[in-house]
Motif scaffolding. Structure first.
Motif, PDB file in Angstrom:
ATOM      1  N   VAL A   3      46.187  20.716 -37.266  1.00 43.11           N
ATOM      2  CA  VAL A   3      44.925  21.405 -37.851  1.00 43.11           C
ATOM      3  C   VAL A   3      44.213  19.565 -38.122  1.00 43.11           C
ATOM      4  O   VAL A   3      44.653  19.071 -39.083  1.00 43.11           O
ATOM      5  CB  VAL A   3      44.988  21.944 -38.973  1.00 43.11           C
ATOM      6  N   LEU A   4      43.019  19.640 -37.676  1.00 47.61           N
ATOM      7  CA  LEU A   4      42.143  18.171 -37.965  1.00 47.61           C
ATOM      8  C   LEU A   4      40.860  18.614 -38.366  1.00 47.61           C
ATOM      9  O   LEU A   4      40.224  19.743 -38.122  1.00 47.61           O
ATOM     10  CB  LEU A   4      41.898  17.629 -36.706  1.00 47.61           C
ATOM     11  N   ILE A  12      38.598  14.726 -30.744  1.00 49.20           N
ATOM     12  CA  ILE A  12      39.833  14.457 -30.484  1.00 49.20           C
ATOM     13  C   ILE A  12      40.403  14.319 -29.005  1.00 49.20           C
ATOM     14  O   ILE A  12      39.628  14.745 -28.018  1.00 49.20           O
ATOM     15  CB  ILE A  12      40.703  15.618 -31.228  1.00 49.20           C
ATOM     16  N   ILE A  13      41.454  13.442 -28.766  1.00 48.00           N
ATOM     17  CA  ILE A  13      41.707  13.335 -27.540  1.00 48.00           C
ATOM     18  C   ILE A  13      43.203  14.074 -27.136  1.00 48.00           C
ATOM     19  O   ILE A  13      44.049  13.834 -27.954  1.00 48.00           O
ATOM     20  CB  ILE A  13      41.970  11.841 -27.287  1.00 48.00           C
ATOM     21  N   ILE A  18      41.654  14.310 -21.775  1.00 49.49           N
ATOM     22  CA  ILE A  18      40.687  15.611 -22.263  1.00 49.49           C
ATOM     23  C   ILE A  18      40.404  15.364 -23.597  1.00 49.49           C
ATOM     24  O   ILE A  18      41.151  14.878 -24.527  1.00 49.49           O
ATOM     25  CB  ILE A  18      41.810  16.860 -22.402  1.00 49.49           C
ATOM     26  N   GLU A  19      39.002  15.339 -23.745  1.00 49.02           N
ATOM     27  CA  GLU A  19      38.403  15.006 -25.141  1.00 49.02           C
ATOM     28  C   GLU A  19      37.733  16.329 -25.558  1.00 49.02           C
ATOM     29  O   GLU A  19      37.041  17.174 -24.829  1.00 49.02           O
ATOM     30  CB  GLU A  19      37.401  13.913 -24.734  1.00 49.02           C
ATOM     31  N   VAL A  20      37.839  16.543 -26.697  1.00 50.94           N
ATOM     32  CA  VAL A  20      37.279  17.828 -27.423  1.00 50.94           C
ATOM     33  C   VAL A  20      36.397  16.987 -28.591  1.00 50.94           C
ATOM     34  O   VAL A  20      36.766  16.546 -29.396  1.00 50.94           O
ATOM     35  CB  VAL A  20      38.384  18.777 -27.965  1.00 50.94           C
ATOM     36  N   ILE A  32      31.846  23.199 -29.524  1.00 48.02           N
ATOM     37  CA  ILE A  32      32.535  22.108 -29.020  1.00 48.02           C
ATOM     38  C   ILE A  32      32.311  22.067 -27.608  1.00 48.02           C
ATOM     39  O   ILE A  32      32.069  22.738 -26.771  1.00 48.02           O
ATOM     40  CB  ILE A  32      34.057  22.443 -29.393  1.00 48.02           C
ATOM     41  N   GLY A  33      32.667  20.667 -27.470  1.00 46.20           N
ATOM     42  CA  GLY A  33      32.225  20.273 -25.830  1.00 46.20           C
ATOM     43  C   GLY A  33      33.727  19.775 -25.299  1.00 46.20           C
ATOM     44  O   GLY A  33      34.476  19.115 -26.234  1.00 46.20           O
TER      45      GLY A  33
END
Length: 77
Positions: A3-4, A12-13, A18-20, A32-33
């Motif tokens: 959990v961040l 986040i990566i 993959i980048e969220v 979110i993208g």
């Protein structure tokens, strides 16, 4: 589960590609993208589960039997 906490425009990566990214927060909604390689499927969980269920239905015995029968009828001797 990890959990961040992130703020708008922070990300986040996941893995190497993959980048969220948090795009917007409005009340209880978070936009979110997701930037991922084209060969990585990205689905909402409910869509992913529907796809899985349809795949399971497609492989049920009666469907598999008709598939096998099709190839038996069209088998080259």
């Amino acid at each position: 589960m990890l959990v961040l906490s992130r703020k708008i425009n922070e990300s986040i990566i996941i893995g190497d590609g993959i980048e969220v990214k948090i795009v917007d927060v409005s009340g209880r909604n978070v936009k979110i993208g997701i930037d991922a390689p084209r060969d990585v499927s990205v689905h909402r969980k409910e869509v992913y589960e529907a796809i899985l269920n349809e795949n399971i239905e497609a492989t049920k015995k009666e469907n598999l039997v008709s598939f096998i029968d099709f190839f038996k009828q069209h088998k080259k001797d």
